[in-house]
Scaffold this motif. Structure first.
Motif, PDB file in Angstrom:
ATOM      1  N   TRP A 102      36.553  27.333  48.516  1.00 26.03           N
ATOM      2  CA  TRP A 102      36.761  26.507  47.665  1.00 26.03           C
ATOM      3  C   TRP A 102      36.673  27.927  46.070  1.00 26.03           C
ATOM      4  CZ3 TRP A 102      32.775  25.123  43.863  1.00 26.03           C
ATOM      5  CH2 TRP A 102      31.259  25.184  44.529  1.00 26.03           C
ATOM      6  N   THR A 103      37.070  28.147  45.138  1.00 29.37           N
ATOM      7  CA  THR A 103      36.406  28.877  44.514  1.00 29.37           C
ATOM      8  C   THR A 103      36.144  28.183  42.491  1.00 29.37           C
ATOM      9  OG1 THR A 103      38.206  30.107  43.106  1.00 29.37           O
ATOM     10  CG2 THR A 103      37.756  31.098  45.465  1.00 29.37           C
ATOM     11  N   ALA A 104      34.781  29.230  42.307  1.00 29.37           N
ATOM     12  CA  ALA A 104      34.806  28.376  40.625  1.00 29.37           C
ATOM     13  C   ALA A 104      34.546  29.835  39.522  1.00 29.37           C
ATOM     14  CB  ALA A 104      33.333  28.280  40.896  1.00 29.37           C
ATOM     15  N   ALA A 105      35.661  29.469  38.554  1.00 35.04           N
ATOM     16  CA  ALA A 105      35.542  31.015  37.688  1.00 35.04           C
ATOM     17  C   ALA A 105      35.330  30.485  36.426  1.00 35.04           C
ATOM     18  CB  ALA A 105      36.717  31.856  37.808  1.00 35.04           C
ATOM     19  N   ASN A 106      35.703  30.800  35.053  1.00 34.94           N
ATOM     20  CA  ASN A 106      34.619  30.627  33.176  1.00 34.94           C
ATOM     21  C   ASN A 106      35.827  31.547  33.075  1.00 34.94           C
ATOM     22  OD1 ASN A 106      34.588  30.518  30.811  1.00 34.94           O
ATOM     23  ND2 ASN A 106      32.650  30.788  31.114  1.00 34.94           N
ATOM     24  N   ASN A 107      37.589  30.827  33.040  1.00 34.28           N
ATOM     25  CA  ASN A 107      38.815  31.787  33.029  1.00 34.28           C
ATOM     26  C   ASN A 107      38.328  31.818  31.099  1.00 34.28           C
ATOM     27  OD1 ASN A 107      39.279  32.983  34.539  1.00 34.28           O
ATOM     28  ND2 ASN A 107      40.420  30.628  35.234  1.00 34.28           N
ATOM     29  N   GLY A 108      37.342  31.143  30.331  1.00 33.26           N
ATOM     30  CA  GLY A 108      37.594  30.761  28.628  1.00 33.26           C
ATOM     31  C   GLY A 108      36.906  32.081  28.319  1.00 33.26           C
ATOM     32  N   VAL A 109      36.446  31.403  26.938  1.00 32.01           N
ATOM     33  CA  VAL A 109      35.977  32.671  25.881  1.00 32.01           C
ATOM     34  C   VAL A 109      34.430  31.977  25.370  1.00 32.01           C
ATOM     35  CG1 VAL A 109      38.071  33.643  25.023  1.00 32.01           C
ATOM     36  CG2 VAL A 109      37.311  31.176  23.815  1.00 32.01           C
ATOM     37  N   PHE A 139      22.290  32.935  42.064  1.00 37.33           N
ATOM     38  CA  PHE A 139      22.865  32.751  43.034  1.00 37.33           C
ATOM     39  C   PHE A 139      23.105  34.123  44.017  1.00 37.33           C
ATOM     40  CE2 PHE A 139      22.304  27.830  42.428  1.00 37.33           C
ATOM     41  CZ  PHE A 139      21.496  27.481  42.253  1.00 37.33           C
ATOM     42  N   PRO A 140      23.448  34.211  45.224  1.00 38.56           N
ATOM     43  CA  PRO A 140      24.028  34.882  45.959  1.00 38.56           C
ATOM     44  C   PRO A 140      25.346  34.931  45.839  1.00 38.56           C
ATOM     45  CG  PRO A 140      22.749  34.346  47.303  1.00 38.56           C
ATOM     46  CD  PRO A 140      22.546  33.543  45.975  1.00 38.56           C
ATOM     47  N   GLU A 141      26.439  35.508  46.014  1.00 39.88           N
ATOM     48  CA  GLU A 141      28.206  35.515  45.823  1.00 39.88           C
ATOM     49  C   GLU A 141      28.851  34.668  44.112  1.00 39.88           C
ATOM     50  OE1 GLU A 141      30.078  37.002  47.751  1.00 39.88           O
ATOM     51  OE2 GLU A 141      28.209  36.437  49.585  1.00 39.88           O
ATOM     52  N   TRP A 142      27.553  34.805  43.160  1.00 38.67           N
ATOM     53  CA  TRP A 142      28.069  35.045  42.227  1.00 38.67           C
ATOM     54  C   TRP A 142      28.310  35.534  40.946  1.00 38.67           C
ATOM     55  CZ3 TRP A 142      29.488  29.938  40.388  1.00 38.67           C
ATOM     56  CH2 TRP A 142      30.147  28.699  40.837  1.00 38.67           C
ATOM     57  N   GLY A 179      34.589  35.226  31.902  1.00 38.60           N
ATOM     58  CA  GLY A 179      34.983  36.464  33.040  1.00 38.60           C
ATOM     59  C   GLY A 179      33.902  36.062  34.836  1.00 38.60           C
ATOM     60  N   GLY A 180      32.762  35.205  34.195  1.00 39.76           N
ATOM     61  CA  GLY A 180      32.212  35.226  35.417  1.00 39.76           C
ATOM     62  C   GLY A 180      32.454  34.036  36.481  1.00 39.76           C
ATOM     63  N   GLY A 181      31.842  33.925  37.676  1.00 36.95           N
ATOM     64  CA  GLY A 181      32.536  32.674  38.517  1.00 36.95           C
ATOM     65  C   GLY A 181      32.265  33.339  40.184  1.00 36.95           C
ATOM     66  N   SER A 182      32.603  32.770  41.442  1.00 34.41           N
ATOM     67  CA  SER A 182      32.133  33.368  42.829  1.00 34.41           C
ATOM     68  C   SER A 182      33.576  32.791  43.294  1.00 34.41           C
ATOM     69  CB  SER A 182      31.229  31.989  43.485  1.00 34.41           C
ATOM     70  OG  SER A 182      30.950  32.256  44.785  1.00 34.41           O
ATOM     71  N   LYS A 183      34.394  33.909  44.478  1.00 29.62           N
ATOM     72  CA  LYS A 183      34.910  32.977  45.361  1.00 29.62           C
ATOM     73  C   LYS A 183      34.243  33.206  46.332  1.00 29.62           C
ATOM     74  CE  LYS A 183      37.686  37.427  43.350  1.00 29.62           C
ATOM     75  NZ  LYS A 183      39.067  36.584  42.727  1.00 29.62           N
ATOM     76  N   ARG A 184      33.018  32.915  46.604  1.00 31.91           N
ATOM     77  CA  ARG A 184      32.750  32.126  47.449  1.00 31.91           C
ATOM     78  C   ARG A 184      30.993  31.584  47.582  1.00 31.91           C
ATOM     79  NH1 ARG A 184      31.304  35.624  52.955  1.00 31.91           N
ATOM     80  NH2 ARG A 184      30.648  33.670  53.374  1.00 31.91           N
TER      81      ARG A 184
END
Length: 279
Positions: free
Chosen positions: A134-141, A54-57, A86-91
């Motif tokens: 809203w934003t989404a992020a994987n801050n885990g391991v 997906f774009p923006e991810w 470490g991945g995710g999206s700001k938009r």
């Protein structure tokens, strides 16, 4: 009675997509079905080669389960999204008029909305109104997987939806009438609030429980099996489903099911609600 109590207190399972490829020795036959009334996507076809980016991810891929198509369900899109650490999206949402519902299957997903951060574990969810930043992020391991349901919001004068965040495990399921609690529904959005034009529920059947009539209604469904197995009656067909399978049901598709066991049968259910039919 003791067996029934044990069944209802078992830790929930949230089946995700496994990816990979089957061995070359496998037969080509599978349980995938596409008709004008319904679609069944078994978990065995959710492989690496059918994912999208997906774009923006960043650090993410997705299995698209439903999109509006002719002779199919038209009110929503639904995907399984996998995000690497470490991945995710700001938009994440490209359309301001589209609302979203996120439900975590594995790992942790951090959703930031309205100035607050929410760390969603398996069973965690977030309803994100149309226009919300809203934003989404994987801050885990570990990689995370989540269901992402998107719908073009239908505004209703005097009713404005709000952000809703929680975990389905913290919500008391509602027993369906005349079932002795063997069929119950966990409602993550208030069914009496007209601000919401969709509901997303977790539906649970104990072994032997059933929908004992062919539901035939205007609401479309996206139905993702989280746990267990059952036999579904769709239109005039009997279809076996298990954890990781997905069903898309168009409006007025007759539907019923029987949970044969040996464990409980649970699924994530989308439906469009609370709006007059536009003519």
């Amino acid at each position: 009675m003791s067996e029934l109590v044990t069944e209802r207190t078992t830790a929930p399972v949230y089946q995700g997509a496994t990816g990979g490829l089957p061995p070359q020795t496998n037969l080509l036959s599978d349980r995938a079905v596409v008709t004008e009334a319904y679609t069944v996507i078994p978990r065995g076809v959710l492989r690496d080669i059918v994912t999208s980016v997906f774009p923006e991810w960043e650090g993410a891929r997705a299995w698209v389960l439903n999109r509006p198509v002719a002779s199919g369900a038209t009110t929503f899109a639904q995907s399984i999204v996998e995000v690497a650490p470490g991945g995710g999206s700001k938009r994440p949402e490209p359309q301001a008029e589209v609302e979203g519902f996120v439900f975590v299957l594995a790992g942790e997903l951090t959703i930031a909305v309205d100035g607050a951060e929410h760390v969603l574990a398996p069973g965690g969810f977030a309803y994100l109104p149309a226009g919300a930043a809203w934003t989404a992020a994987n801050n885990g391991v570990e990689p995370t997987q989540f269901q992402w349901i998107r719908k073009r919001y239908e505004p209703l004068s005097g009713h404005t939806p709000r952000v809703v965040v929680g975990n389905e495990q913290d919500i008391e399921p509602t027993p369906m009438p005349d079932t002795n609690g063997a069929w119950r529904t966990t409602r993550m959005l208030d069914p009496e609030d007209l601000a919401f034009d969709m509901h997303v529920n977790v539906v649970t059947f104990d072994p032997g429980a059933s929908i004992p009539f062919a539901e035939t209604h205007v609401m479309e469904h996206g139905l993702y099996v989280l746990e267990g197995k059952a036999v579904y009656r769709l239109n005039d067909d009997w279809v076996e489903v298990e954890a990781g399978d997905y069903m898309s049901l168009r409006a007025f598709c007759p539907q019923a099911c029987y949970a044969g066991g040996p464990s409980r049968f649970r699924y994530l259910l989308y439906k469009d609600v609370n709006r007059q039919i536009a003519l």
